[in-house]
Design a protein around this motif. Structure first.
Motif, mmCIF file in Angstrom:
data_model
loop_
_atom_site.group_PDB
_atom_site.id
_atom_site.type_symbol
_atom_site.label_atom_id
_atom_site.label_comp_id
_atom_site.label_asym_id
_atom_site.label_seq_id
_atom_site.Cartn_x
_atom_site.Cartn_y
_atom_site.Cartn_z
ATOM 1 N N CYS A 59 -2.039 2.118 3.609
ATOM 2 C CA CYS A 59 -3.483 2.085 3.901
ATOM 3 C C CYS A 59 -4.268 2.751 2.768
ATOM 4 O O CYS A 59 -3.763 3.665 2.134
ATOM 5 C CB CYS A 59 -3.778 2.894 5.159
ATOM 6 S SG CYS A 59 -2.851 2.378 6.579
ATOM 7 N N PRO A 60 -5.513 2.292 2.569
ATOM 8 C CA PRO A 60 -6.333 2.997 1.585
ATOM 9 C C PRO A 60 -6.541 4.439 2.044
ATOM 10 O O PRO A 60 -6.693 4.697 3.227
ATOM 11 C CB PRO A 60 -7.656 2.216 1.596
ATOM 12 C CG PRO A 60 -7.592 1.292 2.743
ATOM 13 C CD PRO A 60 -6.199 1.218 3.249
ATOM 14 N N CYS A 63 -9.119 6.485 5.040
ATOM 15 C CA CYS A 63 -9.509 5.683 6.206
ATOM 16 C C CYS A 63 -9.021 6.374 7.477
ATOM 17 O O CYS A 63 -7.906 6.875 7.529
ATOM 18 C CB CYS A 63 -8.891 4.290 6.115
ATOM 19 S SG CYS A 63 -9.283 3.276 7.550
ATOM 20 N N THR A 65 -10.026 4.808 10.624
ATOM 21 C CA THR A 65 -10.508 3.904 11.667
ATOM 22 C C THR A 65 -9.546 3.797 12.846
ATOM 23 O O THR A 65 -9.973 3.709 13.992
ATOM 24 C CB THR A 65 -10.792 2.499 11.072
ATOM 25 O OG1 THR A 65 -11.609 2.678 9.928
ATOM 26 C CG2 THR A 65 -11.510 1.617 12.062
ATOM 27 N N CYS A 66 -8.238 3.808 12.579
ATOM 28 C CA CYS A 66 -7.327 3.695 13.730
ATOM 29 C C CYS A 66 -7.363 4.971 14.574
ATOM 30 O O CYS A 66 -7.120 4.919 15.777
ATOM 31 C CB CYS A 66 -5.911 3.291 13.325
ATOM 32 S SG CYS A 66 -5.144 4.321 12.107
ATOM 33 N N MET A 132 1.836 4.760 10.696
ATOM 34 C CA MET A 132 0.805 3.737 10.467
ATOM 35 C C MET A 132 0.703 3.417 8.973
ATOM 36 O O MET A 132 0.476 4.301 8.149
ATOM 37 C CB MET A 132 -0.564 4.214 10.970
ATOM 38 C CG MET A 132 -0.705 4.191 12.468
ATOM 39 S SD MET A 132 -0.504 2.550 13.205
ATOM 40 C CE MET A 132 -2.119 1.856 13.002
ATOM 41 N N THR A 147 0.114 -1.727 11.270
ATOM 42 C CA THR A 147 -1.185 -1.345 10.728
ATOM 43 C C THR A 147 -2.256 -2.114 11.492
ATOM 44 O O THR A 147 -1.943 -2.892 12.384
ATOM 45 C CB THR A 147 -1.195 -1.629 9.199
ATOM 46 O OG1 THR A 147 -2.373 -1.109 8.645
ATOM 47 C CG2 THR A 147 -1.091 -3.094 8.873
ATOM 48 N N CYS A 148 -3.523 -1.900 11.135
ATOM 49 C CA CYS A 148 -4.592 -2.586 11.863
ATOM 50 C C CYS A 148 -4.717 -4.038 11.380
ATOM 51 O O CYS A 148 -4.206 -4.387 10.310
ATOM 52 C CB CYS A 148 -5.906 -1.848 11.655
ATOM 53 S SG CYS A 148 -6.377 -1.760 9.927
ATOM 54 N N GLU A 151 -6.162 -4.706 7.902
ATOM 55 C CA GLU A 151 -5.223 -4.232 6.892
ATOM 56 C C GLU A 151 -4.085 -5.239 6.717
ATOM 57 O O GLU A 151 -3.623 -5.485 5.610
ATOM 58 C CB GLU A 151 -4.702 -2.863 7.330
ATOM 59 C CG GLU A 151 -3.913 -2.110 6.317
ATOM 60 C CD GLU A 151 -4.614 -1.867 5.003
ATOM 61 O OE1 GLU A 151 -5.829 -2.123 4.870
ATOM 62 O OE2 GLU A 151 -3.911 -1.453 4.073
HETATM 63 S S1 SF4 Z 1 -4.090 1.286 9.805
HETATM 64 FE FE1 SF4 Z 1 -6.078 0.429 9.274
HETATM 65 S S2 SF4 Z 1 -7.525 1.696 10.347
HETATM 66 FE FE2 SF4 Z 1 -5.595 2.834 10.228
HETATM 67 S S3 SF4 Z 1 -5.703 4.121 8.410
HETATM 68 FE FE3 SF4 Z 1 -4.709 2.190 7.852
HETATM 69 S S4 SF4 Z 1 -6.377 0.909 7.100
HETATM 70 FE FE4 SF4 Z 1 -7.304 2.539 8.267
#
Ligand code: SF4
Ligand code: SF4
Length: 201
Positions: A59-60, A63, A65-66, A132, A147-148, A151
């Motif tokens: 993931c970047p 972040c 968001t999750c 994640m 992941t989301c 993503e």
């Molecule tokens: S899974 Fe998605 S929302 Fe969660 S940290 Fe990674 S990029 Fe962000």
């Protein structure tokens, strides 16, 4: 117990026996915590390797968001014990705010531990949160990155290949790793349940 140790133990007074039992109990607890911390350390080495092998996959950074939208993480009793150590280090108003958020928690709301975009106990976060972006997870007949959804699409574009990409075969499988966490302590509950049923203050 070794026979010599047993005879030594039997010569102790009841108060001394109680103290020895307490020390043994603490040593067992410590051993379990060390096992979990070693597992977390090993997983950190694994995630570094994933990052080096597939720079486009994790993931970047920055972040959360999750943490804002995902369901509360599932946490084993042993993981929770470690998290409690971190929670008890927090200033009391922060801890009370976390408890208040947890008691009022409803599906879709941010994780109660999220504070200004950061996890309040990041160094002690549970495996589910650590995994994640670094693992795969079974989704029906196929394996997908854990992941989301946005993503997953970004990774698909970055890898420019069929989805799921063969590259995922080399990623750690979340379920297999989680089996190790649960082998240390099988009791498991949602983070909000632990928060709402534990005495933290
Ligand atoms: S899974 Fe998605 S929302 Fe969660 S940290 Fe990674 S990029 Fe962000
Ligand atoms: S415990 Fe920490 S890392 Fe896990 S969802 Fe909550 S804020 Fe995010």
């Amino acid at each position: 117990m070794h026979p010599q140790l047993r005879s030594w133990y039997q010569r102790l007074s009841p108060a001394q026996q109680e103290a020895v039992s307490h020390i043994n109990f603490l040593a067992e607890e410590l051993r379990a915590h060390l096992l979990l911390e070693q597992f977390y350390l090993g997983f950190a080495i694994l995630t570094d390797a994933v990052q080096q092998l597939h720079p486009s996959i994790p993931c970047p950074s920055g972040c959360s968001t999750c943490c804002e939208q995902g369901p509360p993480s599932q946490v084993t009793a042993l993981e929770w014990e470690l998290m409690v150590l971190g929670l008890r280090e927090l200033p009391l108003p922060k801890l009370q705010a976390i408890i208040t958020r947890s008691q009022a928690y409803q599906a879709g709301q941010p994780c109660p531990l999220l504070d200004q975009g950061q996890c309040s106990v990041y160094a002690l976060r549970p495996f589910h949160c650590r995994a994640m972006g670094y693992c795969t997870i079974q989704a029906g007949e196929t394996r997908l990155p854990m992941t989301c959804a946005p993503e997953q699409q970004r990774i698909q574009r970055a890898l420019q290949g069929p989805f799921p990409s063969p590259a995922f075969m080399f990623l750690p499988q979340a379920e297999a790793l989680y089996a190790h966490v649960q082998a240390m302590e099988p009791e498991i509950a949602a983070l909000t349940d632990w928060l709402n049923t534990s005495s933290l203050v």
